[in-house]
Design an enzyme around this catalytic site. Structure first.
Site, mmCIF file in Angstrom:
data_model
loop_
_atom_site.group_PDB
_atom_site.id
_atom_site.type_symbol
_atom_site.label_atom_id
_atom_site.label_comp_id
_atom_site.label_asym_id
_atom_site.label_seq_id
_atom_site.Cartn_x
_atom_site.Cartn_y
_atom_site.Cartn_z
ATOM 1 N N HIS A 201 -5.424 4.046 3.515
ATOM 2 C CA HIS A 201 -5.119 4.513 2.155
ATOM 3 C C HIS A 201 -3.952 3.763 1.521
ATOM 4 O O HIS A 201 -3.775 3.789 0.314
ATOM 5 C CB HIS A 201 -4.952 6.039 2.113
ATOM 6 C CG HIS A 201 -3.624 6.532 2.587
ATOM 7 N ND1 HIS A 201 -3.312 6.666 3.907
ATOM 8 C CD2 HIS A 201 -2.526 6.939 1.900
ATOM 9 C CE1 HIS A 201 -2.089 7.136 4.024
ATOM 10 N NE2 HIS A 201 -1.584 7.301 2.821
ATOM 11 N N LYS A 205 -2.930 2.219 -2.809
ATOM 12 C CA LYS A 205 -1.745 2.538 -3.619
ATOM 13 C C LYS A 205 -1.491 1.428 -4.628
ATOM 14 O O LYS A 205 -1.532 0.247 -4.288
ATOM 15 C CB LYS A 205 -0.514 2.702 -2.706
ATOM 16 C CG LYS A 205 -0.576 3.958 -1.830
ATOM 17 C CD LYS A 205 0.684 4.100 -1.007
ATOM 18 C CE LYS A 205 0.546 5.191 0.045
ATOM 19 N NZ LYS A 205 0.889 6.526 -0.412
ATOM 20 N N HIS A 263 -1.158 0.717 8.281
ATOM 21 C CA HIS A 263 -0.439 0.580 7.009
ATOM 22 C C HIS A 263 0.581 -0.569 7.023
ATOM 23 O O HIS A 263 0.616 -1.379 6.114
ATOM 24 C CB HIS A 263 0.300 1.870 6.656
ATOM 25 C CG HIS A 263 -0.569 3.098 6.675
ATOM 26 N ND1 HIS A 263 -1.896 3.086 6.331
ATOM 27 C CD2 HIS A 263 -0.289 4.390 6.998
ATOM 28 C CE1 HIS A 263 -2.389 4.315 6.423
ATOM 29 N NE2 HIS A 263 -1.433 5.118 6.829
HETATM 30 C C1 BG6 Z 1 -1.207 8.753 7.338
HETATM 31 C C2 BG6 Z 1 -0.581 9.107 8.646
HETATM 32 O O1 BG6 Z 1 -2.063 7.665 7.473
HETATM 33 O O2 BG6 Z 1 -0.200 8.452 6.391
HETATM 34 C C3 BG6 Z 1 0.387 10.247 8.488
HETATM 35 O O3 BG6 Z 1 -1.594 9.477 9.569
HETATM 36 C C4 BG6 Z 1 1.378 9.981 7.387
HETATM 37 O O4 BG6 Z 1 1.055 10.518 9.708
HETATM 38 C C5 BG6 Z 1 0.658 9.542 6.124
HETATM 39 O O5 BG6 Z 1 2.096 11.172 7.143
HETATM 40 C C6 BG6 Z 1 1.634 9.136 5.054
HETATM 41 O O6 BG6 Z 1 0.958 8.821 3.883
HETATM 42 P P1 BG6 Z 1 1.728 8.692 2.533
HETATM 43 O O7 BG6 Z 1 0.702 8.226 1.568
HETATM 44 O O8 BG6 Z 1 2.298 10.042 2.217
HETATM 45 O O9 BG6 Z 1 2.825 7.684 2.755
#
Ligand code: BG6
Length: 509
Positions: A201, A205, A263
């Site tokens: 994801h 962003k 990520h």
């Molecule tokens: C997820 C992780 O992929 O990303 C989580 O599994 C984490 O542990 C989350 O909290 C954080 O996402 P964002 O978009 O809030 O930075």
């Protein structure tokens, strides 16, 4: 709105972009009872509908082992939307969307349930014109991907010569290189690679996509973007929350697998890659793969990596328990909640430039940023005293919150003495654009429905990331427990030592 809360008078309210609207289709969610569905997927679907980006007949089918009727499912989606949607709730949008909600009750190995699913989808094709186009969203543990994929195949749902079928999978894509390969084979037996959409994801962003715009739409950054000028790069993803209700998922996985493997290495790839020949999926992925293949871990691993586990402390003014006291966590768990690694990119552009990556839960605050820290000027024609407070120039991409970019450089302090100090030049999304950024899941789900793959990592990228991380995980498995760090602090001392041995420090975001 600008950060001051006042509308920005410089904004142009006319949106000249043509909206990308999905064609006729439906989506089936496996795992509708999980956190991900409720907090991210369902709200994003509503937000897309609210923005007019879904076709009028769009239909959503929930599949789970629950004794629910369609209206129970609709209620679950309704609650999720009310609680987590980004855009305002509009009854007329909801009513139209909810007409396409169906629920199929059953277990993943239940043939009858998959027959019902098939019939339901056919009925929706007839009644709502979804055209046989179906996306299957597997918001379920990876161990179940195989079962669901083969059920879809056996029930004639995995392909249709006259329509598209796509499968969406969430991370973790395995827990190491070998298991990632197995998962890929399992899915590959049923779906062609072009129909498999792996969600990371972070790639959805806005601020992450802006790294490419910033680098390749401008002339002023790229000439400096190499080892001649860059001293090092810091990529940090800090969270102030603990593991919440996710003990079952997190224990045994830990911070490196949960965040660095996907990520942070994707962020690194976007920061370090060469210019792609275009922004279509293949060109982009080729460049990402090239750079990931050039990434090597700095050695020795006991000094170039750090891991920690939070113990009790303070968060948001409240006393919070340590990881080992969290519900559902084994009392002797060695799972790390903080992980940091040092890597280098072995190519002409980056030779000798360390990239420091860190992530952790229960840190001092929630912030994700990429800081490109430049070398010091080769000569300073000032007295030592004048530049005492001058540090290194830096370009910081603020991924979240407070999305934007900061350029740090030295400036003369007003006054008769020649004193030079760091100042910042700031770009904030809120001050420059009319629209608030869509949630990552809105963008990614829309891309799935449009069959637009650039923002989805290909299997090769996933493999390369595991190749980078596997030796660290093996090293940690052999060497004791993570170092404790207090909740609300910035992680274990070994993380600071990782940089200080190079004469550097982490930025305090
Ligand atoms: C997820 C992780 O992929 O990303 C989580 O599994 C984490 O542990 C989350 O909290 C954080 O996402 P964002 O978009 O809030 O930075």
């Amino acid at each position: 709105m600008s950060p001051t809360g006042r509308p920005n008078p410089l904004r142009d309210p006319r949106d000249r972009r043509l909206p990308r609207i999905a064609g006729p289709c439906s989506m089936v969610i496996f795992g509708v009872t999980g956190d991900l569905s409720r907090k991210k997927v369902m709200p994003a679907i509503y937000d897309l509908a609210n923005r007019g980006l879904l076709p009028p007949g769009f239909s959503l089918v929930g599949f789970a082992r629950r004794d629910w009727e369609d209206q129970d499912f609709a209620q679950i989606v309704h609650d999720a939307v009310k609680q987590h949607a980004r855009t305002e709730f509009r009854q007329e949008v909801w009513d139209q969307l909810a007409e396409g909600f169906r629920f199929v009750a059953g277990a993943f190995d239940d043939d009858e349930a998959f027959d019902t699913l098939r019939r339901t989808l056919l009925e929706l094709d007839e009644a709502r014109g979804t055209g046989g186009n179906h996306a299957f969203y597997l918001a379920i543990p990876p161990g179940l991907f195989g079962t669901v994929a083969s059920q879809l195949q056996e029930h004639g749902l995995a392909e249709d010569p006259n329509a598209w079928r796509r499968v969406v999978v969430e991370k973790p894509f395995g827990h190491d290189l070998a298991s990632a390969r197995e998962l890929n084979e399992v899915l590959g037996e049923v779906f062609p690679s072009g129909s498999i959409f792996r969600i990371d994801h972070y790639l959805g962003k806005e601020t992450v996509q802006n790294i490419l715009a910033m680098r390749f739409a401008n002339e002023m950054f790229e000439p400096l973007w190499n080892s001649n000028y860059v001293d090092h790069v810091q990529i940090s993803m800090a969270e102030d929350v603990g593991i919440g209700g996710r003990a079952g998922y997190y224990d045994g996985i830990g911070a490196a697998r949960d965040v660095i493997q996907n990520h942070l290495l994707q962020l690194l790839a976007l920061v370090a890659m060469e210019e792609p020949t275009s922004f279509d999926a293949d060109s982009l992925r080729v460049e990402k793969e090239k750079v990931l293949a050039a990434v090597v871990l700095a050695k020795p691993l006991n000094r170039s990596t750090a891991r920690g586990q939070y113990v009790e402390g303070w968060a948001g003014g409240e006393k919070v328990p340590g990881f080992l006291q969290e519900e559902g966590i084994a009392k002797d768990s060695r799972t790390e909640t903080f992980a940091a690694i040092t890597v280098e990119v072995e190519n002409r552009r980056w030779a000798g430039v360390p990239f420091y990556l860190r992530t952790g839960k229960r840190l001092a605050r929630r912030v994700t940023e990429v800081a490109v820290v430049f070398k010091r000027a080769p000569h300073l024609p000032f007295s030592e005293h004048s530049t005492e407070e001058l540090t290194q120039n830096a370009l910081v991409v603020r991924v979240q919150p407070d999305e934007g970019m900061t350029l740090r450089f030295g400036s003369k302090v007003p006054g008769t003495a020649l004193e030079i100090r760091d100042v910042s030049m700031d770009f904030a999304y809120g001050g420059s654009f009319t629209e608030s950024s869509p949630e990552a899941y809105e963008r990614l789900i829309l891309d799935v429905l449009l069959g637009d793959p650039p923002l989805f990592p290909r299997h090769e990228e996933v493999e390369l990331s595991w190749k980078i991380l596997d030796p660290v995980l093996e090293h940690w498995a052999r060497t004791g427990s993570p170092e404790p760090y207090a909740s609300g602090a910035w992680g274990p001392s070994s993380s600071f030592a990782m940089l200080s041995r190079h004469g550097r420090t982490w930025r305090r975001p």
